[in-house]
Write a protein that holds these residues in place. Sequence first.
Motif, PDB file in Angstrom:
ATOM      1  N   MET A   1       0.821  -1.207   0.000  1.00 24.78           N
ATOM      2  CA  MET A   1       0.000   0.000   0.000  1.00 24.78           C
ATOM      3  C   MET A   1       0.857   1.259   0.000  1.00 24.78           C
ATOM      4  O   MET A   1       0.601   2.212  -0.733  1.00 24.78           O
ATOM      5  N   GLU A   2       1.903   1.271   0.815  1.00 26.21           N
ATOM      6  CA  GLU A   2       2.752   2.461   0.871  1.00 26.21           C
ATOM      7  C   GLU A   2       3.454   2.706  -0.457  1.00 26.21           C
ATOM      8  O   GLU A   2       3.610   3.843  -0.889  1.00 26.21           O
ATOM      9  N   GLN A   3       3.897   1.619  -1.108  1.00 23.66           N
ATOM     10  CA  GLN A   3       4.500   1.783  -2.434  1.00 23.66           C
ATOM     11  C   GLN A   3       3.510   2.389  -3.420  1.00 23.66           C
ATOM     12  O   GLN A   3       3.854   3.276  -4.204  1.00 23.66           O
ATOM     13  N   ALA A   4       2.273   1.909  -3.389  1.00 24.79           N
ATOM     14  CA  ALA A   4       1.249   2.412  -4.303  1.00 24.79           C
ATOM     15  C   ALA A   4       0.939   3.876  -4.015  1.00 24.79           C
ATOM     16  O   ALA A   4       0.790   4.690  -4.939  1.00 24.79           O
ATOM     17  N   ARG A   5       0.862   4.243  -2.759  1.00 19.57           N
ATOM     18  CA  ARG A   5       0.599   5.643  -2.395  1.00 19.57           C
ATOM     19  C   ARG A   5       1.716   6.554  -2.889  1.00 19.57           C
ATOM     20  O   ARG A   5       1.463   7.623  -3.453  1.00 19.57           O
ATOM     21  N   LEU A  45      -7.194   5.137  -2.823  1.00 20.56           N
ATOM     22  CA  LEU A  45      -6.503   3.986  -2.270  1.00 20.56           C
ATOM     23  C   LEU A  45      -6.839   3.866  -0.786  1.00 20.56           C
ATOM     24  O   LEU A  45      -6.605   4.812  -0.021  1.00 20.56           O
ATOM     25  N   ASP A  46      -7.396   2.729  -0.416  1.00 19.53           N
ATOM     26  CA  ASP A  46      -7.656   2.439   0.994  1.00 19.53           C
ATOM     27  C   ASP A  46      -8.417   3.559   1.684  1.00 19.53           C
ATOM     28  O   ASP A  46      -8.102   3.951   2.807  1.00 19.53           O
ATOM     29  N   GLY A  47      -9.440   4.090   1.000  1.00 14.31           N
ATOM     30  CA  GLY A  47     -10.302   5.084   1.631  1.00 14.31           C
ATOM     31  C   GLY A  47      -9.766   6.497   1.622  1.00 14.31           C
ATOM     32  O   GLY A  47     -10.350   7.385   2.250  1.00 14.31           O
ATOM     33  N   ALA A  48      -8.667   6.751   0.923  1.00  8.84           N
ATOM     34  CA  ALA A  48      -8.125   8.098   0.777  1.00  8.84           C
ATOM     35  C   ALA A  48      -8.115   8.471  -0.695  1.00  8.84           C
ATOM     36  O   ALA A  48      -7.990   7.606  -1.563  1.00  8.84           O
ATOM     37  N   VAL A  49      -8.220   9.789  -0.987  1.00  8.75           N
ATOM     38  CA  VAL A  49      -8.332  10.235  -2.369  1.00  8.75           C
ATOM     39  C   VAL A  49      -7.302  11.327  -2.644  1.00  8.75           C
ATOM     40  O   VAL A  49      -7.185  12.303  -1.895  1.00  8.75           O
ATOM     41  N   LEU A  50      -6.576  11.163  -3.746  1.00 12.34           N
ATOM     42  CA  LEU A  50      -5.696  12.187  -4.285  1.00 12.34           C
ATOM     43  C   LEU A  50      -6.197  12.537  -5.674  1.00 12.34           C
ATOM     44  O   LEU A  50      -6.446  11.640  -6.488  1.00 12.34           O
ATOM     45  N   ALA A  51      -6.357  13.830  -5.945  1.00 13.78           N
ATOM     46  CA  ALA A  51      -6.870  14.273  -7.245  1.00 13.78           C
ATOM     47  C   ALA A  51      -6.041  15.438  -7.759  1.00 13.78           C
ATOM     48  O   ALA A  51      -5.499  16.230  -6.986  1.00 13.78           O
ATOM     49  N   THR A  52      -5.941  15.533  -9.081  1.00 17.10           N
ATOM     50  CA  THR A  52      -5.287  16.669  -9.721  1.00 17.10           C
ATOM     51  C   THR A  52      -6.250  17.319 -10.696  1.00 17.10           C
ATOM     52  O   THR A  52      -7.099  16.653 -11.300  1.00 17.10           O
ATOM     53  N   VAL A  53      -6.121  18.633 -10.839  1.00 13.55           N
ATOM     54  CA  VAL A  53      -6.892  19.387 -11.829  1.00 13.55           C
ATOM     55  C   VAL A  53      -5.921  20.226 -12.644  1.00 13.55           C
ATOM     56  O   VAL A  53      -4.852  20.613 -12.154  1.00 13.55           O
ATOM     57  N   ASP A 198      12.274  -8.331 -11.660  1.00 11.37           N
ATOM     58  CA  ASP A 198      12.891  -7.032 -11.892  1.00 11.37           C
ATOM     59  C   ASP A 198      12.743  -6.101 -10.688  1.00 11.37           C
ATOM     60  O   ASP A 198      13.130  -4.921 -10.761  1.00 11.37           O
ATOM     61  N   GLY A 199      12.172  -6.594  -9.602  1.00 15.11           N
ATOM     62  CA  GLY A 199      12.030  -5.798  -8.387  1.00 15.11           C
ATOM     63  C   GLY A 199      10.935  -4.754  -8.451  1.00 15.11           C
ATOM     64  O   GLY A 199      10.972  -3.767  -7.698  1.00 15.11           O
ATOM     65  N   LEU A 200       9.937  -4.953  -9.309  1.00 13.63           N
ATOM     66  CA  LEU A 200       8.855  -3.987  -9.477  1.00 13.63           C
ATOM     67  C   LEU A 200       7.576  -4.453  -8.792  1.00 13.63           C
ATOM     68  O   LEU A 200       7.374  -5.656  -8.577  1.00 13.63           O
ATOM     69  N   LEU A 201       6.716  -3.506  -8.460  1.00  8.36           N
ATOM     70  CA  LEU A 201       5.417  -3.796  -7.861  1.00  8.36           C
ATOM     71  C   LEU A 201       4.397  -4.011  -8.976  1.00  8.36           C
ATOM     72  O   LEU A 201       4.062  -3.060  -9.697  1.00  8.36           O
ATOM     73  N   PRO A 202       3.876  -5.220  -9.164  1.00  4.49           N
ATOM     74  CA  PRO A 202       2.883  -5.442 -10.219  1.00  4.49           C
ATOM     75  C   PRO A 202       1.587  -4.679  -9.948  1.00  4.49           C
ATOM     76  O   PRO A 202       1.037  -4.747  -8.840  1.00  4.49           O
ATOM     77  N   GLU A 222      -7.439  -5.930  -4.783  1.00  3.00           N
ATOM     78  CA  GLU A 222      -7.962  -4.632  -5.205  1.00  3.00           C
ATOM     79  C   GLU A 222      -7.896  -3.665  -4.025  1.00  3.00           C
ATOM     80  O   GLU A 222      -8.549  -3.866  -3.005  1.00  3.00           O
ATOM     81  N   LEU A 223      -7.098  -2.613  -4.199  1.00  3.13           N
ATOM     82  CA  LEU A 223      -6.861  -1.666  -3.105  1.00  3.13           C
ATOM     83  C   LEU A 223      -7.453  -0.295  -3.377  1.00  3.13           C
ATOM     84  O   LEU A 223      -7.416   0.570  -2.494  1.00  3.13           O
ATOM     85  N   GLY A 224      -7.971  -0.070  -4.576  1.00  3.17           N
ATOM     86  CA  GLY A 224      -8.514   1.250  -4.866  1.00  3.17           C
ATOM     87  C   GLY A 224      -9.086   1.338  -6.259  1.00  3.17           C
ATOM     88  O   GLY A 224      -9.387   0.328  -6.901  1.00  3.17           O
ATOM     89  N   SER A 225      -9.221   2.565  -6.750  1.00  2.71           N
ATOM     90  CA  SER A 225      -9.821   2.799  -8.067  1.00  2.71           C
ATOM     91  C   SER A 225      -9.334   4.137  -8.609  1.00  2.71           C
ATOM     92  O   SER A 225      -8.754   4.961  -7.890  1.00  2.71           O
TER      93      SER A 225
END
Length: 233
Positions: A1-5, A45-53, A198-202, A222-225
């Motif tokens: 989760m931290e990697q995805a964030r 992700l996990d109940g938190a939202v980041l958005a850009t405009v 290759d040490g990557l997060l799928p 599934e951790l988010g959308s």
Amino acid sequence: MEQARRLWAALARVTVAFPPSGGVTVVVSPESWLCPPGWAGVVELDGAVLATVPEAGLAGRLHDALLGALDTDIDLSRLPGRLTVHDVLGPATLAYLDAADFAPAHRDADVERLPPGHRDVRPLVASVDARDADESGMEEVASAVRVLREGRDVVAAAGYRPWLDTAAHLSVLVAAAHRGRGLARLVASAAVADALADGLLPQWRARPEPSRRVARALGFRELGSQISLLLKP
């Protein structure tokens, strides 16, 4: 989760941290990689939202709409109904895989490895409709491509694009006449194994339920959308 964030915060292309669970952060970033240029991008992700405009005048509207859409549970599909939009992409689920959760399916299959952009994969992409080809992202794969053949023809393929040297964004495509035979799981499994080596997060982003089932069968969670919105001024 931290990697995805951390990944999605970096993709915002401005200095920002992904908010904690329950938080909503909207930032102005015309160069954002969360969405197409000129669009608003929203990642949960996990109940938190980041958005850009793309411009400051849209930030307040999107922030208010997000708070209204997420007041009970996380469902980005409700968001377009709270805004005036020209177009919408998504929502799509975001799923991730830890190495310990991987359930490989390709070990006994005759899965071939081809270099990215190999000519044998092009007829497969050309054989499906434009929407399927775009959804798969197969033409953007930068890794080795794992394929299965029927005779000389490639009928299933999978690979990935590295994102910021952190994630492996999976792409999978199966010829229409060969779907429902488990081929997507076999080629995707081989591509996931390559990404982990290759040490990557799928990372698996999908809208159709059959694609989501393949991911779950391999051990993805599934951790988010994600959703992209072309907002009217």
